[in-house]
Motif scaffolding. Structure first.
Motif, short mmCIF file in Angstrom:
data_model
loop_
_atom_site.label_atom_id
_atom_site.label_comp_id
_atom_site.label_asym_id
_atom_site.label_seq_id
_atom_site.Cartn_x
_atom_site.Cartn_y
_atom_site.Cartn_z
N GLY A 1 54.45 59.40 -58.34
CA GLY A 1 54.85 58.19 -58.77
C GLY A 1 53.64 57.45 -59.15
O GLY A 1 53.57 56.68 -60.20
N LEU A 2 52.19 57.60 -58.83
CA LEU A 2 51.09 57.12 -59.25
C LEU A 2 50.78 57.30 -60.57
O LEU A 2 50.52 56.68 -61.23
N ALA A 3 50.93 58.85 -61.14
CA ALA A 3 50.71 59.32 -62.24
C ALA A 3 51.70 58.47 -63.32
O ALA A 3 51.40 58.14 -64.36
N THR A 4 53.05 58.40 -62.96
CA THR A 4 54.03 57.87 -63.78
C THR A 4 53.71 56.28 -64.25
O THR A 4 53.72 55.92 -65.15
N ALA A 5 53.29 55.78 -63.02
CA ALA A 5 52.94 54.35 -63.16
C ALA A 5 51.76 54.07 -64.04
O ALA A 5 51.89 53.34 -64.89
N TYR A 6 50.64 55.02 -63.83
CA TYR A 6 49.57 54.76 -64.61
C TYR A 6 49.93 55.44 -66.18
O TYR A 6 49.59 54.47 -67.03
N MET A 7 50.66 56.12 -66.37
CA MET A 7 50.95 56.56 -67.80
C MET A 7 51.95 55.62 -68.55
O MET A 7 51.55 55.16 -69.57
N MET A 8 52.89 54.92 -67.77
CA MET A 8 53.86 53.91 -68.47
C MET A 8 53.01 52.68 -68.58
O MET A 8 53.53 52.09 -69.75
N SER A 9 51.82 52.39 -67.97
CA SER A 9 51.41 51.01 -68.11
C SER A 9 50.32 51.11 -69.43
O SER A 9 49.92 50.11 -69.82
N GLY A 10 49.95 52.36 -69.78
CA GLY A 10 48.99 52.68 -70.94
C GLY A 10 49.30 53.20 -71.96
O GLY A 10 48.69 53.53 -73.09
N ILE A 11 50.76 53.54 -72.05
CA ILE A 11 51.49 54.67 -73.23
C ILE A 11 51.25 53.69 -74.45
O ILE A 11 51.69 52.44 -74.52
N ASP A 12 50.84 54.22 -75.48
CA ASP A 12 50.82 53.55 -76.97
C ASP A 12 52.21 54.24 -77.80
O ASP A 12 52.02 55.57 -78.08
N TYR A 13 53.10 53.50 -77.92
CA TYR A 13 54.12 53.84 -78.55
C TYR A 13 54.18 53.83 -80.22
O TYR A 13 55.01 54.03 -81.05
N ALA A 14 52.91 53.08 -80.68
CA ALA A 14 52.88 52.76 -82.01
C ALA A 14 53.19 53.94 -83.05
O ALA A 14 53.45 53.76 -84.10
N PRO A 15 52.70 55.17 -82.82
CA PRO A 15 52.84 56.30 -83.34
C PRO A 15 54.29 56.52 -83.84
O PRO A 15 54.83 57.27 -84.60
N PHE A 16 55.37 56.19 -82.94
CA PHE A 16 56.71 56.26 -83.02
C PHE A 16 57.47 55.31 -83.75
O PHE A 16 58.56 55.41 -83.96
N THR B 1 48.38 62.97 -80.01
CA THR B 1 47.15 62.68 -80.11
C THR B 1 46.45 61.24 -79.68
O THR B 1 45.66 61.09 -79.08
N GLU B 2 47.45 60.31 -80.08
CA GLU B 2 46.91 58.97 -79.62
C GLU B 2 47.00 58.86 -78.06
O GLU B 2 46.15 58.00 -77.52
N ASN B 3 47.88 59.54 -77.33
CA ASN B 3 48.00 59.35 -75.67
C ASN B 3 47.41 60.63 -75.14
O ASN B 3 47.73 60.66 -73.87
N LYS B 4 46.46 61.37 -75.73
CA LYS B 4 46.07 62.73 -75.09
C LYS B 4 45.32 62.26 -73.82
O LYS B 4 45.74 62.95 -72.68
N VAL B 5 44.39 61.76 -73.95
CA VAL B 5 43.48 61.26 -72.56
C VAL B 5 44.48 60.65 -71.54
O VAL B 5 44.35 61.12 -70.21
N LEU B 6 45.37 59.89 -71.92
CA LEU B 6 46.17 59.15 -70.71
C LEU B 6 47.07 60.26 -70.22
O LEU B 6 47.26 60.21 -69.03
N PHE B 7 47.50 61.16 -70.93
CA PHE B 7 48.50 62.29 -70.46
C PHE B 7 47.60 63.09 -69.49
O PHE B 7 48.00 63.61 -68.56
N ILE B 8 46.34 63.53 -69.97
CA ILE B 8 45.49 64.48 -69.04
C ILE B 8 45.15 63.58 -67.75
O ILE B 8 45.14 64.36 -66.85
N ASN B 9 44.74 62.44 -67.86
CA ASN B 9 44.49 61.77 -66.80
C ASN B 9 45.75 61.58 -65.80
O ASN B 9 45.34 61.81 -64.47
N ALA B 10 47.06 61.49 -66.25
CA ALA B 10 48.17 61.44 -65.48
C ALA B 10 48.33 62.80 -65.05
O ALA B 10 48.74 62.83 -63.47
N VAL B 11 48.15 63.84 -65.38
CA VAL B 11 48.15 65.11 -64.95
C VAL B 11 47.27 65.37 -63.69
O VAL B 11 47.76 65.83 -62.56
N VAL B 12 46.08 64.93 -63.82
CA VAL B 12 45.13 64.92 -62.75
C VAL B 12 45.45 64.09 -61.73
O VAL B 12 45.18 64.58 -60.52
#
Length: 181
Positions: free
Chosen positions: A85-100, A136-147
């Protein structure tokens, strides 16, 4: 009161801990196959621990450690709920959809009727050019969410594995096999 080490069932208990350790190692490898094997090992350890515990006398070495392993797996599974839940909230609050944006516009131009009748590969064909940039744009965000999702659970289970294994390898029972720590 000095507890005497027990040798009956020690090898079986050590095998359970070895399988638990293998499943923990597999769970942190960056591979879908390793994750699948990890799940199979976790379930196998859980089933084997229940089976072993059911066949032995109460307060034996096997019963004690099987209870500890069962609790470790269930508590670890329970801990995944808040960490996910925490990882999802973290990821959803910072994800960048601009590349899409370009691909989303292409889908919008095709219309809803096209999307409903199109096959998965056709839709993916329109989205695929944007996937690499999005990752590529969200790589750090994804890694942090996994951690955030995995590290607390892996640390907890590793702590329990080491604690149980150190007692079992010497033939000793655990004082509180049903405790959280």
């Amino acid at each position: 009161m000095n507890e005497q080490p027990q040798s009956h069932g020690r090898k079986s208990v050590l095998n359970l801990y070895a399988a638990l350790g293998a499943s923990l190692i597999l769970s942190v490898l960056p591979s879908v196959t390793a994750a699948g094997l990890s799940l199979v090992f976790f379930l196998g350890v859980l089933i084997a621990a229940y089976h072993m515990r059911g066949k032995v006398e109460e307060h034996s070495l096997i019963e004690n450690h099987a209870t500890f392993i069962i609790r470790t797996l269930w508590i670890g599974a329970f801990l995944t709920l808040p960490t996910m839940g925490l990882a999802t909230a973290y990821m959803m609050s910072g994800i960048d959809y601009a590349p899409f944006e370009v691909c989303a516009q292409a889908l919008a131009n095709k219309g809803v009727a096209w999307m409903e009748s199109a096959g998965m590969m056709e839709v993916y064909g329109l989205v695929e050019p944007c996937v690499e940039g999005f990752i590529t744009e969200n790589k750090v965000l994804f890694i942090n969410a996994v951690v955030i999702a995995g590290a607390p659970v892996v640390i907890y289970m590793t702590y329990r594995l080491i604690k149980g294994l150190s007692r079992a390898s010497k033939g000793y029972r655990l004082a509180k096999p049903k405790g959280w720590f």
